[in-house]
Design an enzyme around this catalytic site. Sequence first.
Site, mmCIF file in Angstrom:
data_model
loop_
_atom_site.group_PDB
_atom_site.id
_atom_site.type_symbol
_atom_site.label_atom_id
_atom_site.label_comp_id
_atom_site.label_asym_id
_atom_site.label_seq_id
_atom_site.Cartn_x
_atom_site.Cartn_y
_atom_site.Cartn_z
ATOM 1 N NE ARG A 21 5.146 11.357 -54.708
ATOM 2 C CZ ARG A 21 4.901 12.642 -54.560
ATOM 3 N NH1 ARG A 21 5.890 13.473 -54.529
ATOM 4 N NH2 ARG A 21 3.670 13.097 -54.463
ATOM 5 C CD GLU B 291 7.768 9.340 -39.210
ATOM 6 O OE1 GLU B 291 8.749 9.988 -38.795
ATOM 7 O OE2 GLU B 291 7.137 9.659 -40.224
ATOM 8 C CG HIS C 272 -0.808 16.076 -14.257
ATOM 9 N ND1 HIS C 272 -1.508 16.479 -13.139
ATOM 10 C CD2 HIS C 272 0.236 16.932 -14.387
ATOM 11 C CE1 HIS C 272 -0.926 17.559 -12.631
ATOM 12 N NE2 HIS C 272 0.141 17.845 -13.368
ATOM 13 C CD1 TRP D 95 1.383 4.549 -48.958
ATOM 14 C CD2 TRP D 95 -0.620 5.519 -48.984
ATOM 15 N NE1 TRP D 95 0.991 4.753 -47.662
ATOM 16 C CE2 TRP D 95 -0.235 5.344 -47.649
ATOM 17 C CE3 TRP D 95 -1.861 6.107 -49.251
ATOM 18 C CZ2 TRP D 95 -1.032 5.731 -46.574
ATOM 19 C CZ3 TRP D 95 -2.664 6.496 -48.184
ATOM 20 C CH2 TRP D 95 -2.231 6.299 -46.860
ATOM 21 C CD GLU E 252 10.494 14.943 -35.545
ATOM 22 O OE1 GLU E 252 9.257 14.935 -35.645
ATOM 23 O OE2 GLU E 252 11.244 14.493 -36.424
ATOM 24 C CE LYS F 97 10.536 13.012 -47.285
ATOM 25 N NZ LYS F 97 11.007 13.010 -45.885
ATOM 26 C CE LYS G 252 11.249 11.328 -37.706
ATOM 27 N NZ LYS G 252 10.847 12.541 -38.405
ATOM 28 C CG ASN H 240 0.040 10.302 -57.929
ATOM 29 O OD1 ASN H 240 -0.012 9.100 -58.138
ATOM 30 N ND2 ASN H 240 1.171 10.970 -57.859
ATOM 31 N N GLY H 241 -4.161 10.872 -56.336
ATOM 32 C CA GLY H 241 -5.278 11.679 -55.845
ATOM 33 C C GLY H 241 -6.498 10.814 -55.596
ATOM 34 C CB CYS I 135 0.479 7.173 -55.958
ATOM 35 S SG CYS I 135 -0.915 6.543 -55.018
HETATM 36 C C1 AGP Z 1 7.922 12.949 -40.906
HETATM 37 O O1 AGP Z 1 8.900 12.048 -40.523
HETATM 38 C C2 AGP Z 1 6.735 12.382 -41.491
HETATM 39 N N1 AGP Z 1 6.989 11.460 -42.518
HETATM 40 C C3 AGP Z 1 5.500 13.254 -41.627
HETATM 41 O O2 AGP Z 1 5.029 13.469 -40.343
HETATM 42 C C4 AGP Z 1 5.647 14.609 -42.349
HETATM 43 O O3 AGP Z 1 6.413 15.481 -41.605
HETATM 44 C C5 AGP Z 1 4.242 15.199 -42.589
HETATM 45 O O4 AGP Z 1 3.525 14.344 -43.411
HETATM 46 C C6 AGP Z 1 4.272 16.591 -43.173
HETATM 47 O O5 AGP Z 1 4.826 16.614 -44.456
HETATM 48 P P1 AGP Z 1 5.289 17.951 -45.146
HETATM 49 O O6 AGP Z 1 6.350 18.543 -44.330
HETATM 50 O O7 AGP Z 1 5.753 17.531 -46.505
HETATM 51 O O8 AGP Z 1 4.084 18.854 -45.228
#
Ligand code: AGP
Length: 608
Positions: free
Chosen positions: A27, A488, A504, A74, A481, A603, A485, A100-101, A2
């Site tokens: 965020r 996401e 496999h 969030w 990756e 984020k 992407k 937050n938390g 959040c």
């Molecule tokens: C990446 O596109 C993601 N949003 C996510 O996997 C991110 O890389 C992960 O949460 C790690 O975050 P950080 O690099 O801030 O530790």
Amino acid sequence: MCGIVCYVGSKPAKPILLEGLKQLEYRGYDSSGLAIHDGTHIECHREVGKIAELERKLNNMDIKGSIGIAHTRWATHGEPTEENAHPHRDQDGNVFVIHNGIIENYHSLKKRLEKEGITFRSETDTEVLAHLIGLNFDGSLSEAVRKTMSQVIGTFGIAVIHRQSPGEIVVARRGSPLIIGVSEDGHFAASDVAAMVRYTNKVVHLQDNELATLTVKDFSMSTAQAKPIERSAETVEWRAEDADLNGFPHFMLKEIYEQPETIKNAMRGRLETGEGVPKLGGIMPVWDKLKDSRHMVIVACGTSYYAGCVGRYVFEKLTEIDVEVELASEFRYRKLNFAPNTFVIAISQSGETADTLAAIREAKRKGAGLLGIVNVVGSSISRDTDAGVYNHAGPEIGVASTKIFTSQLTVLNLLAILLGRHQKLSLTEGVEAIRALEALPDQVANVLSQANHIQAIAEKYYKCDNWLYLGRKYNYPIAMEGALKLKEVSYIHAEGYPAGEMKHGPIALINPDMPTVAIAPRDEIYEKMLSNIQEVKSRRGPVIAIATQGDERIREVADDVIEIPQTLSFLNPILAVVPCQLLSYYCASFLNRDIDKPRNLAKSVTVE
Ligand code: AGP
């Protein structure tokens, strides 16, 4: 996950808080709200959805007051409804809290408070904080917050205002980031510099178990045990324009295009080409031990983890160090047994990822040395590690990480070359590696110049529901990756696989509606990749190949080819990931997705 932004100053709080919330929207963003103190009353408004919804609601409201707290949520406890949105208040409507938390003992606290006659309005863990602070208030808001800190278990970054304390905001932290901003006309507090970078770049980092009282003129800090703290403000590198789109339709695209610059920034002042040795001042405090280390564990989450996976191959190639890579969320619960002089490297864009933080704390307990590769200066991971290297990539606003990934890879290469030069690399090998690194920014720009071609490929395939990404060795993590992407930002299902594993199992999925992105630059396992591509083609699966410029053989088998310039094989990932980023971006764009703020994602993942 959040976002928190607070302001106490001489200007009207409403526009400043709304602007701050917009900067934090990346965020977490299922609901938002704010509370503003006008000296006598506190006005509080909350809304479900994007910040624009809250803004619409407040549009014609004349909300007076220049002290306020605001939050973008969030959901963790309770659905994203107006009742569950922050700020939360106490029974009498005196205290307003944003948080937050996660308060882990909220259930028992809630039961106790209910027995004492408190009626809860929400399903959140945060509401217990509001009631506790209300009950603990005895004229001093900071003392009420301090007492409450001793009653709760869990993580928090909180900001509190009280009707009877009109001139102040109290903030406190345990495990969730909080930064104080110092400006000419007042003070800010936020979970992220982005929220206040338009107004100030002078910040003070609050650390765990600390609280601060902010007024227009001043701020004071103390520990949870009431010990006063003196800490001077630091200047952050981020500029207000970093938070602007600068003509790009999305931050993700802007950040993809920033990569020639951010790769340069990761190397700036760090290359001694003639000596073939990078200079990394941030690791000097541990250099004597590090240079002789033969065991390393890289811990990270998500995209940063995939950077670590590439790093393992690079270290294997350039150094004599055995490297393991672990997902931080798994590593933190393992029974750790380190060989002498083991270093754990935490990679994190935000520097605040809860699992990565917990993993390094556990590693420290078991005697490992700690290094951080972090973008956010002053973040928790940067402080909790013994030494490290900053990315200097500027803020990454798009939720999907792009420019930080290539910056992380650049830094890992610098570290591996530096250690390698002390362990086994010759001067010629060091110089060759550094020259190849120096060429990367222009080579990335070259890949970016093919954006129209990549967009056309995305247009051809974006309706396919399932994609496969294949790669080997250095490029296996790029397959993962690339698939991450695509998932996401476009919500298309994709799997990243080591190409050798295809036979496999996943080969059963291949059909004319399932594109395979094959990352196949000219390197030592090129022939193997070519065979895997043939296997896909034999089953009538379309193939998009990412190949080295001028590779005619691959054109004979692949349906579409995206070329990357020739480089050393361990640097190919930095070039090969760029077409993957663009493919994901354009697929998401054709599908009209909310590219910078994909559903359910945040984020910075500051909860477990
Ligand atoms: C990446 O596109 C993601 N949003 C996510 O996997 C991110 O890389 C992960 O949460 C790690 O975050 P950080 O690099 O801030 O530790």
